[in-house]
Write an enzyme that holds these catalytic residues in place. Structure first.
Site, PDB file in Angstrom:
ATOM      1  N   ASP A 125      -5.347  -0.821  -4.264  1.00  0.00           N
ATOM      2  CA  ASP A 125      -6.055   0.180  -5.066  1.00  0.00           C
ATOM      3  C   ASP A 125      -5.654   0.228  -6.540  1.00  0.00           C
ATOM      4  OD1 ASP A 125      -7.628   2.316  -5.855  1.00  0.00           O
ATOM      5  OD2 ASP A 125      -6.293   3.834  -5.009  1.00  0.00           O
ATOM      6  N   GLY A 168      -5.677  -1.180  14.030  1.00  0.00           N
ATOM      7  CA  GLY A 168      -5.252  -1.201  15.433  1.00  0.00           C
ATOM      8  C   GLY A 168      -5.038  -2.586  15.994  1.00  0.00           C
ATOM      9  N   SER A 215     -12.406  -3.557   1.250  1.00  0.00           N
ATOM     10  CA  SER A 215     -12.630  -3.096   2.619  1.00  0.00           C
ATOM     11  C   SER A 215     -14.127  -2.976   2.880  1.00  0.00           C
ATOM     12  CB  SER A 215     -11.967  -1.736   2.838  1.00  0.00           C
ATOM     13  OG  SER A 215     -10.587  -1.802   2.587  1.00  0.00           O
ATOM     14  N   THR A 222      -6.309   3.720  14.816  1.00  0.00           N
ATOM     15  CA  THR A 222      -5.061   3.351  14.171  1.00  0.00           C
ATOM     16  C   THR A 222      -4.336   4.587  13.672  1.00  0.00           C
ATOM     17  OG1 THR A 222      -4.143   2.208  12.238  1.00  0.00           O
ATOM     18  CG2 THR A 222      -6.409   2.926  12.078  1.00  0.00           C
ATOM     19  N   CYS A 254     -26.497  -4.256  43.986  1.00  0.00           N
ATOM     20  CA  CYS A 254     -25.046  -4.059  43.987  1.00  0.00           C
ATOM     21  C   CYS A 254     -24.371  -5.025  44.955  1.00  0.00           C
ATOM     22  CB  CYS A 254     -24.720  -2.623  44.352  1.00  0.00           C
ATOM     23  SG  CYS A 254     -25.380  -1.408  43.185  1.00  0.00           S
ATOM     24  N   ARG A 266       0.854  -1.184   0.000  1.00  0.00           N
ATOM     25  CA  ARG A 266       0.000   0.000   0.000  1.00  0.00           C
ATOM     26  C   ARG A 266       0.893   1.237   0.000  1.00  0.00           C
ATOM     27  NH1 ARG A 266      -4.462   0.807   4.614  1.00  0.00           N
ATOM     28  NH2 ARG A 266      -2.622   1.173   5.920  1.00  0.00           N
ATOM     29  N   GLU A 267       0.870   1.965  -1.093  1.00  0.00           N
ATOM     30  CA  GLU A 267       1.691   3.165  -1.238  1.00  0.00           C
ATOM     31  C   GLU A 267       0.831   4.255  -1.860  1.00  0.00           C
ATOM     32  OE1 GLU A 267       4.630   3.609  -0.012  1.00  0.00           O
ATOM     33  OE2 GLU A 267       4.926   1.536   0.650  1.00  0.00           O
ATOM     34  N   LYS A 321      -5.377   5.549   9.689  1.00  0.00           N
ATOM     35  CA  LYS A 321      -6.661   6.116   9.297  1.00  0.00           C
ATOM     36  C   LYS A 321      -7.304   6.811  10.489  1.00  0.00           C
ATOM     37  CE  LYS A 321      -7.819   2.987   5.502  1.00  0.00           C
ATOM     38  NZ  LYS A 321      -8.855   2.088   4.920  1.00  0.00           N
ATOM     39  N   LYS A 336     -23.842  -9.018  35.830  1.00  0.00           N
ATOM     40  CA  LYS A 336     -24.974  -9.096  36.756  1.00  0.00           C
ATOM     41  C   LYS A 336     -25.856  -7.881  36.549  1.00  0.00           C
ATOM     42  CE  LYS A 336     -25.956  -7.072  39.939  1.00  0.00           C
ATOM     43  NZ  LYS A 336     -27.107  -6.070  40.122  1.00  0.00           N
TER      44      LYS A 336
END
Length: 528
Positions: free
Chosen positions: A74, A172, A112, A138, A457, A43-44, A141, A374
């Site tokens: 792409d 990520g 994608s 990430t 609780c 990817r460039e 992007k 719970k």
């Protein structure tokens, strides 16, 4: 030439701008392949076509050396010029159908996707695989939203089981979250991610080979967990169908036999329970923990979360008081507890009351592994909606559920537990506990429990105490935690000095301390 058979396990996506300065991009690619990368995408975005082709040819020499497919991001012209094994396109790039027409039928084509609709369209348009993202934030992007494992799961479940589309998660992905992404994104239809696509976690690492090895090991571990959970679920479902009544009888007997021993162990070991709780009930939950035999520490401070994780035996995350510092502490305490394999109990107080509470609950479930959830019917309904379970909606007013509850509560807790791969305990007039395979209703308790603040609780604290000394069976721990308080409630309400909710509150704590192991024989439970 036939289409190559692709292993998507660890899919390297390059980015020259993020490449570690200690080596060239070609070195990063070769090191990652030696570490176990099974597929490479070049990817460039900044190169013109001529320079892209020149770089792609050099990269292709490396990938062909190891028989690893190379895909071009792409630019279909580049993919064709160097005879790459395929290409990857985005939603805003050349269309998938046009890319397929230009590449021909024997090249790998990926696209994608970020929604179930895009995934379904990819199938129709002839894609071989989809990149599902963005999973987490990430460096490459800036997405408007991230999917997290739950969002990835929704897309996986939109793909029919008989469709041979492959899937990878991207965005990520790092060695410390890979296992959870793969295991927790697995769909109810049996679909598990075929791989993880990684950029910075590999090219930005000081040692790309080592980083790739770690990622591959974590992917395999997550896949194994997801596969085993799915297989176990199928096997358990078959067994339940074949021996349903026998199974229920045996389950009830086994649970009852475990309960008295747990109380004895709890009092002998006095586990330390970390509470991040709301201000209204902090004193009550601390006293309940002490009365049962545990030791509470009420510590809503992110700074000491890591140190506490080394000495506590379980953690309660109670969202009743929501401040930024509380939420940060919950996330930190949960993260460190996960790392130490300490049980995490989530009490999503009033989860359906406000958007903030809904989003906080979503964030916790997306960021952490929660061992036990719970909640009352309204809170469980909210969680069911958050994680994509198709159940009835139970409205809330503040922290209280409205209406008569679910028409089939046992099925709801089972569905939520199965989907989240945890134990779900739903409190109410009748309490329900499930781990997705075993489900039990508990009919003990007294109405006064619902007429004092903090009783729910306290249940979470009780469950946390039992989970601390029952690390291998959180289901039984949740049953024990609810029963202990319900039995204490029954005994407290029967005392001559109890005249209403006010006197009941003090007696309730007393009777928790007065519980004896043999009192669990009074349990009224029903297995499903």
């Amino acid at each position: 030439m036939s289409k190559p058979n692709v292993d998507y396990s660890v899919y390297l996506v390059t980015d020259s701008g993020l490449n570690h300065p200690s080596r060239t991009l070609l070195q990063s690619i070769e090191d990652s392949i030696q570490g176990g990368a099974t597929l490479v995408q070049l990817r460039e975005k900044e190169l013109d076509t001529a320079d892209f082709i020149e770089l792609a040819r050099k990269v292709h020499e490396v990938t062909k050396k190891y028989n690893v497919p190379l895909l071009i991001n792409d630019n279909i012209d580049v993919a064709i010029a160097i005879n790459a094994e395929g290409a990857h396109v985005g939603q805003d790039d050349v269309s998938c159908t046009e890319a397929r027409q230009r590449l021909g039928p024997n090249k790998i084509l990926g696209i994608s996707t970020g929604t179930p609709e895009e995934a379904k369209k990819a199938i129709a348009d002839g894609a071989d695989y989809i990149g599902i993202g963005t999973c987490f934030m990430t460096q490459t992007k800036s997405p408007k939203r991230t999917l997290g494992p739950m969002g990835v799961r929704t897309i996986l479940e939109a793909i029919p089981a008989d469709v041979p589309l492959k899937t990878v998660a991207i965005g990520g992905i790092k060695h410390d979250n890979t296992r959870r992404v793969v295991s927790h994104s697995a769909g109810a239809n049996g679909r598990i991610l075929d791989g993880i696509a990684v950029v910075t976690g590999i090219v930005g690492a000081q040692d790309a080979k080592k980083a790739t090895k770690q990622l591959l090991a974590e992917y395999k571990s997550g896949y194994e967990i997801a596969s085993k959970h799915h297989e176990d679920g199928q096997q358990q479902q078959q067994q339940q169908q074949q021996q349903q009544q026998q199974h229920r009888d045996a389950l009830e007997k086994k649970v009852l036999q475990s309960l008295s021993g747990l109380l004895k162990t709890l009092r002998e070991s006095s586990p330390l329970i970390h509470h991040i709780s709301n201000y209204v009930v902090m004193n009550d939950t601390a006293n309940a923990t002490l009365a049962l035999g545990g030791s509470p520490i009420m510590a809503p401070c992110v700074t000491e979360a890591e140190d506490l994780s080394k000495v506590v035996s379980s953690v309660v995350l109670n969202i009743g008081t929501l401040t930024d510092s509380f939420v940060d502490c919950m996330l930190a305490a949960g993260k460190y507890a996960n790392a130490q394999s300490k049980p995490v109990i989530l009490d999503p107080v009033g989860a359906g009351a406000t958007l903030l509470r809904q989003e906080t609950t979503r964030k916790i479930l997306n960021s952490l592994h929660v061992d036990i959830i719970k909640g009352n019917a309204g809170e469980i309904s909210t969680i069911a909606s958050i994680i994509g379970c198709d159940t009835e909606t139970i409205a809330m007013r503040g922290v209280d559920s409205l209406g008569s509850g679910f028409s089939n509560p046992a099925a709801v807790v089972q569905a939520v537990a199965k989907r989240e791969k945890c134990v779900v305990a739903m409190t109410g007039k009748i309490d329900y506990v499930s781990d997705g395979a075993r489900t039990i209703a508990i009919e003990n308790g007294h109405e006064y429990q619902g007429r004092i603040s903090g009783s729910g609780c306290m249940v979470a604290s009780s469950i946390a105490a039992f989970a601390a000394i029952s690390p291998n069976d959180h289901f039984v721990a949740a049953v024990a935690g609810i029963l202990a308080l319900n039995l204490a409630g029954e005994h407290a309400a029967a005392r001559d000095d109890v005249r209403g909710p006010g006197t009941f509150r003090a007696a309730f704590i007393d009777e928790m301390a007065n519980l004896e192991p043999e009192m669990f024989d009074q349990a009224k439970i029903k297995a499903f």
